[in-house]
Design an enzyme around this catalytic site. Sequence first.
Site, PDB file in Angstrom:
ATOM      1  N   ASN A   1       0.864  -1.179   0.000  1.00 20.74           N
ATOM      2  CA  ASN A   1       0.000   0.000   0.000  1.00 20.74           C
ATOM      3  C   ASN A   1       0.903   1.232   0.000  1.00 20.74           C
ATOM      4  O   ASN A   1       1.480   1.579   1.021  1.00 20.74           O
ATOM      5  CB  ASN A   1      -0.886  -0.040   1.254  1.00 20.74           C
ATOM      6  CG  ASN A   1      -1.720   1.213   1.411  1.00 20.74           C
ATOM      7  OD1 ASN A   1      -1.816   2.034   0.504  1.00 20.74           O
ATOM      8  ND2 ASN A   1      -2.337   1.353   2.581  1.00 20.74           N
ATOM      9  N   TRP A   2       1.022   1.849  -1.169  1.00 22.16           N
ATOM     10  CA  TRP A   2       1.956   2.985  -1.279  1.00 22.16           C
ATOM     11  C   TRP A   2       1.410   4.259  -0.618  1.00 22.16           C
ATOM     12  O   TRP A   2       2.145   5.234  -0.480  1.00 22.16           O
ATOM     13  CB  TRP A   2       2.237   3.291  -2.753  1.00 22.16           C
ATOM     14  CG  TRP A   2       3.048   2.246  -3.463  1.00 22.16           C
ATOM     15  CD1 TRP A   2       3.537   1.078  -2.947  1.00 22.16           C
ATOM     16  CD2 TRP A   2       3.462   2.293  -4.834  1.00 22.16           C
ATOM     17  NE1 TRP A   2       4.236   0.386  -3.916  1.00 22.16           N
ATOM     18  CE2 TRP A   2       4.204   1.109  -5.084  1.00 22.16           C
ATOM     19  CE3 TRP A   2       3.277   3.194  -5.876  1.00 22.16           C
ATOM     20  CZ2 TRP A   2       4.757   0.827  -6.332  1.00 22.16           C
ATOM     21  CZ3 TRP A   2       3.825   2.915  -7.113  1.00 22.16           C
ATOM     22  CH2 TRP A   2       4.564   1.748  -7.344  1.00 22.16           C
ATOM     23  N   LYS A   3       0.131   4.256  -0.310  1.00 24.63           N
ATOM     24  CA  LYS A   3      -0.507   5.473   0.242  1.00 24.63           C
ATOM     25  C   LYS A   3      -0.238   6.667  -0.695  1.00 24.63           C
ATOM     26  O   LYS A   3      -0.156   6.467  -1.902  1.00 24.63           O
ATOM     27  CB  LYS A   3      -0.032   5.713   1.685  1.00 24.63           C
ATOM     28  CG  LYS A   3      -0.196   4.445   2.528  1.00 24.63           C
ATOM     29  CD  LYS A   3      -0.016   4.651   4.000  1.00 24.63           C
ATOM     30  CE  LYS A   3      -0.191   3.316   4.713  1.00 24.63           C
ATOM     31  NZ  LYS A   3      -0.094   3.421   6.159  1.00 24.63           N
TER      32      LYS A   3
ATOM     33  N   HIS B   1      -9.463   1.132   5.155  1.00 28.97           N
ATOM     34  CA  HIS B   1      -8.171   1.346   5.820  1.00 28.97           C
ATOM     35  C   HIS B   1      -8.366   2.309   6.996  1.00 28.97           C
ATOM     36  O   HIS B   1      -9.174   3.238   6.920  1.00 28.97           O
ATOM     37  CB  HIS B   1      -7.160   1.917   4.820  1.00 28.97           C
ATOM     38  CG  HIS B   1      -5.770   1.928   5.361  1.00 28.97           C
ATOM     39  ND1 HIS B   1      -5.336   2.910   6.227  1.00 28.97           N
ATOM     40  CD2 HIS B   1      -4.745   1.060   5.213  1.00 28.97           C
ATOM     41  CE1 HIS B   1      -4.083   2.644   6.570  1.00 28.97           C
ATOM     42  NE2 HIS B   1      -3.699   1.521   5.968  1.00 28.97           N
TER      43      HIS B   1
ATOM     44  N   GLU C   1      -6.739   4.740   8.017  1.00 30.46           N
ATOM     45  CA  GLU C   1      -6.555   6.165   7.689  1.00 30.46           C
ATOM     46  C   GLU C   1      -7.818   6.744   7.059  1.00 30.46           C
ATOM     47  O   GLU C   1      -8.147   7.912   7.256  1.00 30.46           O
ATOM     48  CB  GLU C   1      -5.334   6.333   6.769  1.00 30.46           C
ATOM     49  CG  GLU C   1      -4.040   6.147   7.558  1.00 30.46           C
ATOM     50  CD  GLU C   1      -2.875   5.582   6.781  1.00 30.46           C
ATOM     51  OE1 GLU C   1      -2.885   5.627   5.532  1.00 30.46           O
ATOM     52  OE2 GLU C   1      -1.939   5.067   7.429  1.00 30.46           O
TER      53      GLU C   1
ATOM     54  N   GLU D   1      -5.292  -5.027  10.732  1.00 36.94           N
ATOM     55  CA  GLU D   1      -4.249  -4.032  10.967  1.00 36.94           C
ATOM     56  C   GLU D   1      -4.516  -3.313  12.282  1.00 36.94           C
ATOM     57  O   GLU D   1      -5.328  -2.375  12.321  1.00 36.94           O
ATOM     58  CB  GLU D   1      -4.242  -2.994   9.838  1.00 36.94           C
ATOM     59  CG  GLU D   1      -4.011  -3.581   8.464  1.00 36.94           C
ATOM     60  CD  GLU D   1      -3.484  -2.523   7.518  1.00 36.94           C
ATOM     61  OE1 GLU D   1      -2.341  -2.652   7.085  1.00 36.94           O
ATOM     62  OE2 GLU D   1      -4.196  -1.558   7.245  1.00 36.94           O
TER      63      GLU D   1
ATOM     64  N   GLY E   1       2.496   2.262  10.786  1.00 33.99           N
ATOM     65  CA  GLY E   1       3.449   3.365  10.623  1.00 33.99           C
ATOM     66  C   GLY E   1       4.145   3.773  11.903  1.00 33.99           C
ATOM     67  O   GLY E   1       4.786   4.825  11.951  1.00 33.99           O
TER      68      GLY E   1
ATOM     69  N   SER F   1       3.479  -2.095  10.471  1.00 38.48           N
ATOM     70  CA  SER F   1       4.930  -2.155  10.671  1.00 38.48           C
ATOM     71  C   SER F   1       5.520  -3.531  10.363  1.00 38.48           C
ATOM     72  O   SER F   1       6.433  -3.990  11.057  1.00 38.48           O
ATOM     73  CB  SER F   1       5.298  -1.692  12.078  1.00 38.48           C
ATOM     74  OG  SER F   1       4.870  -0.355  12.275  1.00 38.48           O
TER      75      SER F   1
ATOM     76  N   GLY G   1       2.815  -1.110   4.301  1.00 35.19           N
ATOM     77  CA  GLY G   1       2.853   0.311   3.967  1.00 35.19           C
ATOM     78  C   GLY G   1       4.280   0.744   3.672  1.00 35.19           C
ATOM     79  O   GLY G   1       4.817   0.495   2.584  1.00 35.19           O
ATOM     80  N   GLY G   2       4.921   1.371   4.653  1.00 37.96           N
ATOM     81  CA  GLY G   2       6.262   1.950   4.474  1.00 37.96           C
ATOM     82  C   GLY G   2       7.263   1.025   3.776  1.00 37.96           C
ATOM     83  O   GLY G   2       7.965   1.451   2.842  1.00 37.96           O
TER      84      GLY G   2
HETATM   85  P1  PGA Z   1       2.886   0.259   7.680  1.00 34.69           P
HETATM   86  O1  PGA Z   1       1.424   0.487   7.064  1.00 34.69           O
HETATM   87  O2  PGA Z   1       3.408  -1.034   7.097  1.00 34.69           O
HETATM   88  O3  PGA Z   1       3.678   1.465   7.217  1.00 34.69           O
HETATM   89  O4  PGA Z   1       2.731   0.193   9.151  1.00 34.69           O
HETATM   90  C1  PGA Z   1       0.524  -0.581   6.913  1.00 34.69           C
HETATM   91  C2  PGA Z   1      -0.754  -0.095   6.328  1.00 34.69           C
HETATM   92  O5  PGA Z   1      -1.166   1.034   6.627  1.00 34.69           O
HETATM   93  O6  PGA Z   1      -1.403  -0.814   5.548  1.00 34.69           O
END
Ligand code: PGA
Length: 248
Positions: free
Chosen positions: A9-11, A92, A94, A164, A170, A210, A231-232
């Site tokens: 997930n590149w956001k 998600h 966010e 999640e 993050g 993470s 994510g990251g």
């Molecule tokens: P993260 O994000 O790996 O940077 O913690 C995961 C996500 O939001 O799907």
Amino acid sequence: MRRNIVTGNWKMNLNHSDSTRLIDEINTKEIHLDVELIVAPPSIYLSSLHKKQHHFSLSAQNIHFEENGAFTGEISAEMLSSLNINYAIVGHSERRSMFHETDEIIFKKVKSLLKYNVNPIFCCGELKEEREEGRAFEVVSNQLNYLLSDLKEDQIRKIIIAYEPVWAIGTGLTASPEDAQKMHKHIRESLADQFSLKTAENIAILYGGSCKPENAKDIFSQEDIDGGLIGGASLDCNSFLSIANSFS
Ligand code: PGA
């Protein structure tokens, strides 16, 4: 049979040339044969990256639940389907927290995706204080409620679930493999209760929060964890693929 899936997930990251470079790099590397890779770039890149899908499939990060209309800035399931995009992330944390998406809105998105044959990657997970209050299982069950009560068995089979824990996204904090496994088992048991053991056994449940090359192996080795939503660490080819190659 359950699939091993790793989704990036590149956001809202990477400009167009960086995103093309990352995809080209992913396409040159070796990937474990038993893992399915999915990449969710910003939606503006979906059509240009579409022709580059060799080692991976594409996913949107979000949709609007309506098919079309006066919804400035939004994209729909029908649009994804017209581009042959097979997946979309919904719910998600966010989107839930920053864009005020409720369980009801998220379920409408799931229904719209299913109507257009796009597979939803449905996210759920508890906040830090909810875990500390001992309510993590209850919160996740409530988030899953619409899926469990309103979908038919053939529809639920098209869904990928991503657990999640919000406090792990993050932050560098990760659920312990054992705690993550307990939640994944709980989700799978809920699916089995509502549908059937066979269906529950076939649904991929991913862990997110993470997840990194250093912890992916331990997390993915748990019985009910079928991969990750990353994510990251998905913004770097080596770390993303090292996670993808962490299944034993
Ligand atoms: P993260 O994000 O790996 O940077 O913690 C995961 C996500 O939001 O799907």
